[in-house]
Design a protein around this motif. Structure first.
Motif, PDB file in Angstrom:
ATOM      1  N   PRO A  17     -12.568  -2.832 -15.271  1.00  0.00           N
ATOM      2  CA  PRO A  17     -13.650  -3.804 -15.486  1.00  0.00           C
ATOM      3  C   PRO A  17     -14.258  -3.700 -16.883  1.00  0.00           C
ATOM      4  O   PRO A  17     -14.618  -4.717 -17.484  1.00  0.00           O
ATOM      5  N   ALA A  18     -14.348  -2.486 -17.405  1.00  0.00           N
ATOM      6  CA  ALA A  18     -14.923  -2.309 -18.748  1.00  0.00           C
ATOM      7  C   ALA A  18     -14.019  -2.965 -19.796  1.00  0.00           C
ATOM      8  O   ALA A  18     -14.501  -3.629 -20.718  1.00  0.00           O
ATOM      9  N   ALA A  19     -12.706  -2.790 -19.658  1.00  0.00           N
ATOM     10  CA  ALA A  19     -11.770  -3.385 -20.616  1.00  0.00           C
ATOM     11  C   ALA A  19     -11.808  -4.907 -20.525  1.00  0.00           C
ATOM     12  O   ALA A  19     -11.805  -5.606 -21.546  1.00  0.00           O
ATOM     13  N   PHE A  20     -11.836  -5.425 -19.302  1.00  0.00           N
ATOM     14  CA  PHE A  20     -11.839  -6.889 -19.140  1.00  0.00           C
ATOM     15  C   PHE A  20     -13.139  -7.482 -19.675  1.00  0.00           C
ATOM     16  O   PHE A  20     -13.145  -8.555 -20.280  1.00  0.00           O
ATOM     17  N   ALA A  21     -14.236  -6.771 -19.476  1.00  0.00           N
ATOM     18  CA  ALA A  21     -15.529  -7.258 -19.985  1.00  0.00           C
ATOM     19  C   ALA A  21     -15.502  -7.310 -21.507  1.00  0.00           C
ATOM     20  O   ALA A  21     -15.946  -8.287 -22.116  1.00  0.00           O
ATOM     21  N   MET A  22     -14.961  -6.278 -22.147  1.00  0.00           N
ATOM     22  CA  MET A  22     -14.883  -6.260 -23.609  1.00  0.00           C
ATOM     23  C   MET A  22     -14.015  -7.421 -24.104  1.00  0.00           C
ATOM     24  O   MET A  22     -14.298  -8.038 -25.126  1.00  0.00           O
ATOM     25  N   ALA A  23     -12.945  -7.705 -23.342  1.00  0.00           N
ATOM     26  CA  ALA A  23     -12.036  -8.786 -23.742  1.00  0.00           C
ATOM     27  C   ALA A  23     -12.575 -10.153 -23.355  1.00  0.00           C
ATOM     28  O   ALA A  23     -12.003 -11.167 -23.752  1.00  0.00           O
ATOM     29  N   GLY A  24     -13.633 -10.181 -22.559  1.00  0.00           N
ATOM     30  CA  GLY A  24     -14.200 -11.459 -22.120  1.00  0.00           C
ATOM     31  C   GLY A  24     -13.294 -12.211 -21.160  1.00  0.00           C
ATOM     32  O   GLY A  24     -13.247 -13.439 -21.166  1.00  0.00           O
TER      33      GLY A  24
END
Lengths: 406, 142
Positions: free
Chosen positions: A290-297
């Motif tokens: 989730p942290a990676a996807f959030a950073m990638a938007g």
């Protein structure tokens, strides 16, 4: 940046995500390479890693003197700055980081690299990883079990009772996942079959010439029930490498630009002591992805092609759930049928064959494959792939890397 | 690796009270001085409350079967005489967050059931080709 949690954790949490700053779009992967992958080959770790490094340099159109940053991690004989200079006869100053290599760090190395690029510490950063455990296996030294047996609690509280090594741990996890969620052996088999099909299409995959059907899988004897040998990764000799630079410099290179869109890292509070992990049938991807996807938007549904660290079929299944591609417990149904297949699946996964069927280079070849997919230059090419994600894992922690074709 | 691997190393200070308890027929577990949860494995901090001190305390040896596998292939040479055997994780009734890796004995593998009630049975552990013997906690059906 918080890199260890303060205890106690909030209620119901069993780990945490690293508090990464936003480095989206600040790095790109400009070169990828790998060595030949094989069963026991008699090669040394340096030999295979330099083979991969030279291939990555060639792919990037760079010379050894252009590399001014080096990343590597836990492995036998990593290629550090001294080894790099000794091999190439160079002597220039280099930024150096041990937050690289394979496993979780094959996913998270671009985070530290992006910071170094931004801070002007380096312009072209190389991450490499290799193993020659197939060659060493005959001596029953080294390999994935040994480091676990050396850890004091495992050595004294697990090994004496036969709860060792990794196939036993993860077979225990698989059995529990089957109990909690109704996951079936055929569903694990669907993962093995998809990876093998991808390997059959990928030049250089160790299992390139060995097809596998679900009937073959069912007929295969158990190694440790419920696992068959096809549920367990290869042990092979080989290496991979990738080179990172800024997107601006990437635009000067001939290859399509593959940008780092997001990175996340998650850690379990019980570390390597899986026996005590509260969420026994989960992985720290619940924190990393989730942290990676959030950073990638992005949302998981935006991912066109996925790769994940797959020492055992159950580990792929759990990471798919934990990364949000399906609900927890629904992984078995999700992977059934064609879902993971490159040409007709909802989420093409491990399109080179993974650790299960391509090679045992602990995730770095997954990143190489992901870059090829986003360049539209892969063997089992997912049509029009724009966004890729790789989940790296090593039990105590996990990382997710989101890449975007730009 | 110590000389008697894969027997437990009785010289390891951190776990000495565990093996002394086993030799006396007791399951002694590190119990957090602040919150009374079991600190397992006994590392620097209790992961439940963050405190850093614990007391080894005799606890009830009842447990439930959390998961298991039947090992038919000896992954270490020392296991060769014992295969096939059941290796398992059991959750202690005293604190189900604490799991013991153990052997389940005196029952056919096909009769094992998730969450089944188990009780402690201390047994002497020996391995072919390795000197020595250590009394360790196995589990049997209740």
């Amino acid at each position: 940046m918080r890199s260890t949690a303060s205890l106690p954790l909030p209620r119901d949490e069993w780990g945490w995500a690293e508090d990464y700053e936003d480095i989206s779009g600040q790095a790109a992967i400009v070169g990828v390479g790998e060595s030949a992958h094989s069963k026991a080959s008699g090669r040394t770790t340096h030999q295979v890693v330099f083979e991969a490094i030279e291939a990555a340099l060639d792919d990037a159109g760079l010379a050894p003197t252009d590399i001014d940053g080096l990343m590597y991690g836990g492995q036998v004989d990593p290629v550090d700055v001294a080894a790099f200079h000794a091999h190439f006869g160079t002597s220039h100053d280099m930024w150096e980081s041990t937050e690289g290599g394979g496993m979780t760090w094959a996913a998270t190395a671009p985070y530290q690299a992006a910071q170094a690029l931004r801070d002007g510490k380096a312009t072209n950063i190389l991450n490499s990883f290799g193993v020659t455990w197939a060659t060493q296996r005959a001596q029953m030294v080294g390999g994935p079990g040994q480091s676990h047996a050396a850890e004091q609690f495992k050595q004294n509280l697990e090994v004496p009772f036969g709860w060792f090594p990794q196939p036993v741990y993860f077979a225990t996890v698989a059995r529990r996942h089957m109990h909690e969620f109704g996951t079936t052996e055929d569903q694990l088999g669907a993962i093995a079959v998809a990876c093998r099909r991808h390997a059959n299409l990928t030049p250089g995959a160790v299992m390139h010439d060995k097809p596998l059907t679900l009937d073959d899988y069912r007929a295969s004897p158990y190694i440790v029930e419920p696992f068959r040998k096809e549920d367990c990764c290869l042990i092979s000799d080989g290496a991979g490498a990738y080179i990172m630079s800024t997107p601006e410099r990437a635009r000067d290179r001939p290859q399509p630009v593959v940008e780092v869109a997001g990175v996340g890292m998650g850690t379990s509070v019980t570390g390597v002591h899986f026996a005590q992990q509260p969420a026994f049938t989960s992985t720290p991807q619940v924190y990393a992805a989730p942290a990676a996807f959030a950073m990638a938007g992005i949302d998981p549904g935006d991912v066109d092609v996925y790769g994940c660290y797959d020492p055992f079929t159950i580990v792929t299944l759990m990471q798919l759930e934990d990364s949000g591609f399906c609900e927890k417990g629904a992984g078995g149904e999700f992977v059934s049928g064609d879902t993971l297949h490159f040409d007709r699946g909802k989420l093409p996964t491990n399109t080179h064959g993974g650790l299960l069927s391509h090679s045992y280079v602990l995730g770095i070849a997954h990143v190489v494959e992901m870059v090829r997919q986003l360049r539209h230059d892969a063997a089992a090419q997912v049509p029009g792939a724009e966004i890729g994600a790789f989940g790296g894992f090593t039990g105590m922690n996990a990382g997710t890397l989101v890449l975007r074709r730009s | 690796m110590h000389d008697h691997f894969p027997l437990p190393d009785l010289e390891l200070e951190l776990l000495r009270p565990y093996w002394e308890g086993a030799a006396a027929g007791e399951l002694r577990m590190p119990t957090c001085d602040a919150c009374s949860r079991l600190v397992w494995y006994p590392e620097e901090q209790c992961r439940h409350c963050g405190a850093s001190s614990w007391t080894w305390t005799a606890v009830d040896g009842s447990a439930t079967l959390f998961s298991w596998v039947v090992v038919t292939h000896p992954f270490l040479p020392a296991f060769a005489d014992d295969t096939p055997f059941v290796t398992a994780l059991v959750a202690l009734d005293a604190d189900p967050a604490a799991r013991l890796a153990t052997r389940i004995v005196d029952i056919e593998p096909e009769d094992l059931r998730f969450e089944m009630a188990l009780q402690l049975s201390f047994r002497p552990l020996r391995f072919g080709g390795v000197d020595g013997e250590v009394t360790v906690p196995f589990f049997i059906p209740t």
